[in-house]
Scaffold this active site. Sequence first.
Site, PDB file in Angstrom:
ATOM      1  N   LYS A   1       0.843  -1.202   0.000  1.00 47.15           N
ATOM      2  CA  LYS A   1       0.000   0.000   0.000  1.00 47.15           C
ATOM      3  C   LYS A   1       0.878   1.252   0.000  1.00 47.15           C
ATOM      4  O   LYS A   1       1.839   1.354   0.747  1.00 47.15           O
ATOM      5  CB  LYS A   1      -0.917  -0.020   1.227  1.00 47.15           C
ATOM      6  CG  LYS A   1      -1.884  -1.206   1.229  1.00 47.15           C
ATOM      7  CD  LYS A   1      -2.698  -1.288   2.491  1.00 47.15           C
ATOM      8  CE  LYS A   1      -1.882  -1.724   3.679  1.00 47.15           C
ATOM      9  NZ  LYS A   1      -2.711  -2.136   4.829  1.00 47.15           N
TER      10      LYS A   1
ATOM     11  N   THR B   1      -8.057   9.224   8.014  1.00 45.36           N
ATOM     12  CA  THR B   1      -7.609   8.023   7.309  1.00 45.36           C
ATOM     13  C   THR B   1      -7.642   6.775   8.190  1.00 45.36           C
ATOM     14  O   THR B   1      -7.100   5.740   7.800  1.00 45.36           O
ATOM     15  CB  THR B   1      -6.174   8.226   6.801  1.00 45.36           C
ATOM     16  OG1 THR B   1      -5.314   8.495   7.932  1.00 45.36           O
ATOM     17  CG2 THR B   1      -6.092   9.399   5.833  1.00 45.36           C
TER      18      THR B   1
ATOM     19  N   THR C   1      -7.969   2.680   6.993  1.00 41.00           N
ATOM     20  CA  THR C   1      -7.816   2.474   5.544  1.00 41.00           C
ATOM     21  C   THR C   1      -7.185   1.126   5.239  1.00 41.00           C
ATOM     22  O   THR C   1      -7.615   0.416   4.316  1.00 41.00           O
ATOM     23  CB  THR C   1      -6.982   3.591   4.913  1.00 41.00           C
ATOM     24  OG1 THR C   1      -5.760   3.749   5.657  1.00 41.00           O
ATOM     25  CG2 THR C   1      -7.727   4.904   4.904  1.00 41.00           C
ATOM     26  N   GLY C   2      -6.142   0.756   5.992  1.00 36.88           N
ATOM     27  CA  GLY C   2      -5.467  -0.512   5.725  1.00 36.88           C
ATOM     28  C   GLY C   2      -6.371  -1.699   5.969  1.00 36.88           C
ATOM     29  O   GLY C   2      -6.427  -2.631   5.153  1.00 36.88           O
ATOM     30  N   CYS C   3      -7.085  -1.700   7.091  1.00 36.33           N
ATOM     31  CA  CYS C   3      -8.025  -2.790   7.390  1.00 36.33           C
ATOM     32  C   CYS C   3      -9.077  -2.899   6.297  1.00 36.33           C
ATOM     33  O   CYS C   3      -9.430  -4.005   5.847  1.00 36.33           O
ATOM     34  CB  CYS C   3      -8.722  -2.533   8.728  1.00 36.33           C
ATOM     35  SG  CYS C   3      -7.637  -2.236  10.130  1.00 36.33           S
TER      36      CYS C   3
END
Length: 506
Positions: free
Chosen positions: A179, A213, A216-218
């Site tokens: 990412k 933010t 966002t990764g999850c």
Amino acid sequence: MADVVWSIAGSDSGGGAGIQADIKAMHSFGVHGCTVITALTAQNSLGVEALNSTSTEVIESQLQALAIDMPARVIKIGMLANVQQIQLVAEHLSHYKAKWVEPPLVVYDPVAIASSGDRLTEEDTIDALKTYLLPLIDVITPNTQETQLLTGVYLIGPDAVREAAQKLQQLGVQSVVIKGGHWDYPKGYCVDYCASQGQEYWLGNEAINTPHTHGTGCSLSSAIAACLAKGYPLKDAFILGKAYVNKGLSYAQRFGEGIGPLAHTGFPEDINDYPQVIEAGSWLADELDFEQPIPFNFAAGFADTGGELGLYAVVDSVDWVEKCLSAGVPTVQLRVKNADPETLEADIQTAVTLGNKYQGRVFINDYWQLAIKHGAYGVHLGQEDLSEANLQAIQEAGLRLGVSTHGFYEMLRAHNYRPSYLAFGAIYPTTTKDMTGQIQGLEKLSHFVPLMAEHYPTVAIGGIDLSVAPDVVKTGVGSIAVVRAITESNDHASAIEQLQAYLGNR
């Protein structure tokens, strides 16, 4: 087995990340999310105040309950708080992959550091991850910090990103999605990378300017997991997950006094939320030092068709070209398999002449040099041909260009070239071509059409006959391409008439 996805992760009491974000993202893509809680965090928008790991006995009981009744197509893993949890989860994954009739895919988001900067795992977990868990992972989705933590590679450019992905694959991971939200290379843009089965995929878009933010990764990992559970290939899951996050960032807002969470807004239906596919010669490629292929003016695009293509017959002989044109079919493609070199050029020249005679659109499949030489109306190319054909020569000759697409990634890749139309397929299984793993179905077609209809005429192809044509037309697609529905019918003129009626004589 239904589209069930498990999330093995920590709970975020603030509702923005972890299990809470996973469930929201999975719901947006129409799968059923189940949960195995590994930790209870005490956190809010300002940060993590406490992390309370769940005992291995409690995790074990959750896993056993789900495995008995609700096995997963995909298992998404987030935060594992300690070595004991890593070993336990790895033991169960090994069992599922060996014993289940349909072994699950495993997507791992290595949550080591929260976006707020708080460390969320114990110091000794990295070695355990490499030893026990990573060899069982199908897709890993680390951010910049997590990539550097796992590989020791600092992401200072594209070559470093590739090197980091290779190191992760050497640790046993099958596919890698790195990412780019914290990468900022090139400055002002977000570039994401995927390496899978010897292929690489780069996506890019302007960075979305918002402080909100959290999660966002999850959410990206869960969106990818959901799409994989629905049978999408990874490259499509990758681009859909990115579009989902882009849309969520655009609508994100604050709850509390700190960093707000990503908004969960459903399946991404606006083309402006989608990243661009970065490939040699295209947008951002120069910044990433990609080699320049044959020069091509991406911005200029190709000549238009003057509207939707209506009924589109794909045939393998000039006899059928004339039969279709004379019966009122407005668009015909000459697709000759195993062509005889001695007759091919004459057949193409005849097909072009017939198109002029009946004032129809005749496209030549693949043989673009001969199409240019004889002044064809247009050329149709597959995805593999986009890298090999002289697109600038086709463009400068004024020929229309149609492009085949099989999924969201290929659709967005074709969009780079601004073709004259896009063909989506295969909608149904077909005997005319091996489309194993590339059947799109009506659900995907119903997403493709609104994304692209404002930009191009749209064509559905693959296994379409009189029995299913009405359902295909209901998606709003502008044209249906048929092969056997005409050439294998008892009365081709009657079949053409019925198909034309379904399309409203477009």
